[in-house]
Design an enzyme around this catalytic site. Structure first.
Site, PDB file in Angstrom:
ATOM      1  N   CYS A 170     -72.642 -12.204 -15.575  1.00  0.00           N
ATOM      2  CA  CYS A 170     -71.713 -13.205 -15.046  1.00  0.00           C
ATOM      3  C   CYS A 170     -70.719 -12.258 -16.342  1.00  0.00           C
ATOM      4  O   CYS A 170     -70.811 -12.704 -17.536  1.00  0.00           O
ATOM      5  CB  CYS A 170     -71.183 -14.338 -15.165  1.00  0.00           C
ATOM      6  SG  CYS A 170     -70.739 -15.716 -15.370  1.00  0.00           S
ATOM      7  N   CYS A 172     -68.701 -17.877 -20.294  1.00  0.00           N
ATOM      8  CA  CYS A 172     -69.299 -19.465 -20.912  1.00  0.00           C
ATOM      9  C   CYS A 172     -69.962 -19.453 -22.655  1.00  0.00           C
ATOM     10  O   CYS A 172     -71.464 -18.224 -22.485  1.00  0.00           O
ATOM     11  CB  CYS A 172     -69.353 -19.694 -20.309  1.00  0.00           C
ATOM     12  SG  CYS A 172     -68.599 -20.216 -18.438  1.00  0.00           S
TER      13      CYS A 172
END
Ligand code: SAH
Ligand code: SF4
Length: 378
Positions: free
Chosen positions: A110, A114
């Protein structure tokens, strides 16, 4: 050769129309693929031999290749699936008393980085194809049925997977063009036939694509909030720098009239000393005042090399209580499958061309024990 598993209902209809076949053929084949989970055109016995032979020459049914298959003490099942070129993704089946939920991956890695997520830490490799996304559902159903899995709904003739959550590896909205045809198959009566409320897409907040999802294929929406103000969210969910909370809340409000449920689920990972104080809870209550929602508090699941810690149970419960006292629905997510690293945020899979990324260890959780709004990075 076309992989039939990757064709949306409309694309499968086109495929047969181009070959001069009537529309019912597409529906018939779809049921063989997505309800009986065959992997061989030859097994489609109610289709005439000439068409079967033609299909065998022009199309294939290619499910995922399993690299590893693990079962947790609580029955959670995790498959590590080959995504080619040294990449792999994970798919997790979570059986409960009244449902079987499959947590599906949408990307190998991804790009959104985060700070508390092990998938994000690996960087991005590539988008999964529609066939690879739907293949996870096809594979879980097929495998569990072949093993004779038992559950009340299976005994009544329904497939093992009754609910899908796009909460595995990757940001589903960043792979919109492959995810939407997969959603269409999940919803189609001649394929998986799940109701929209049983299919949940989780996003970290790609605002323009939340709007597109509303227009093209609204399913239940979960949003990874994780912070009560922009300064903190900019640090732990970096996409917030592009799409701040105000825009995100407005997108959620626009989504709801089209949604199968009348609330948005806000996911909130409980990070010790980072986002879990009474002041954060109060700020959160004000933030969501105009957005019908439910909170799902997720105890942080650790993974090797992370500097974050899970909030102590008492603080999670106090946080939940503060939200409830303000009239909000807030549940604490039960951790499932953590003994096989299948819990939220632990899915690592494997990504070959790792993009070198900022390490979460640069963020010092202790520094965040200050008031909300305090910045985490030096
Ligand atoms: N990319 C999407 C969906 C995948 S992650 C998203 O971010 O929403 C599914 C959920 O697990 C998200 O809410 C994510 O923030 C959360 N998560 C990520 N890492 C976690 C961890 N280590 N512990 C607990 N939850 C985590
Ligand atoms: Fe990507 Fe979701 Fe992990 Fe963020 S939490 S890095 S968006 S998978």
């Amino acid at each position: 050769m076309t992989n039939l598993l990757g064709l949306s209902p409309a694309a499968l209809a086109d495929f047969f129309a181009q070959r001069g076949e009537k529309p019912f053929r597409a529906r018939q084949v779809s049921r063989w693929l997505h309800q009986r989970f065959v992997d061989d055109v030859g097994a489609m016995t109610d289709i005439g031999k000439p068409l079967r032979e033609r299909l065998a020459g022009e199309a294939r049914i290619a499910g995922p290749a399993v690299i590893r298959d693990s079962t947790a003490a609580d029955g959670t099942r995790k498959w590590l699936l080959d995504a080619g070129s040294g990449n792999a993704v994970e798919s997790v089946y979570i059986p409960e008393d009244d449902r079987g939920t499959l947590c599906v991956s949408s990307q190998a890695g991804c790009a959104l980085d985060c700070a508390f997520c092990s998938t994000g830490r690996q960087g991005f490799n590539r988008n999964l194809t529609t066939a690879e996304i739907v293949g996870q559902l096809w594979h879980a159903n097929r495998t569990l049925l072949a093993e004779g899995a038992s559950a009340p709904w299976i005994d009544h003739g329904r497939p093992p997977v009754t609910n899908v959550v796009l909460m595995g590896m990757g940001e589903p909205l960043a792979n919109f063009d492959n995810v939407v045809p997969a959603l269409q198959l999940m919803l189609d009566d001649n394929a998986y036939g799940l109701s929209r409320r049983r299919v949940t897409l989780s996003t970290s907040g790609l605002v323009p694509l939340i709007d597109r999802l509303r227009e093209e294929c609204p399913v239940a929406l979960a949003v990874s909030l994780h912070a009560s103000n922009d300064a903190l969210r900019d640090q732990i969910v970096p996409i917030n720098r592009k799409h701040p909370l105000r825009d995100l809340m407005a997108a959620c409000q626009r989504y709801l009239p089209a949604a199968p449920r009348d609330f948005v689920t806000f996911e909130y990972v409980m990070l010790d000393g980072v986002n879990d104080s009474p002041a954060h809870a109060a700020e959160l209550v004000a933030l969501v005042r105009d957005t019908p929602c439910k909170f799902n508090l997720i105890p942080f699941n650790p993974f090797p090399g992370t500097a974050f810690r899970t909030s102590p149970r008492t603080r999670i419960v106090a946080f939940q209580q503060a939200l409830q006292d303000a009239g909000l629905v807030a549940t604490i997510r039960k951790t499932r499958g953590d003994d096989i690293d299948a819990a939220c945020g632990q899915l690592a899979g494997q990504v070959q061309d790792r993009v070198k990324r900022r390490l979460a260890t640069r963020i010092v959780p202790a520094a965040a024990a200050r008031a909300p709004g305090a910045t985490l990075l030096p």
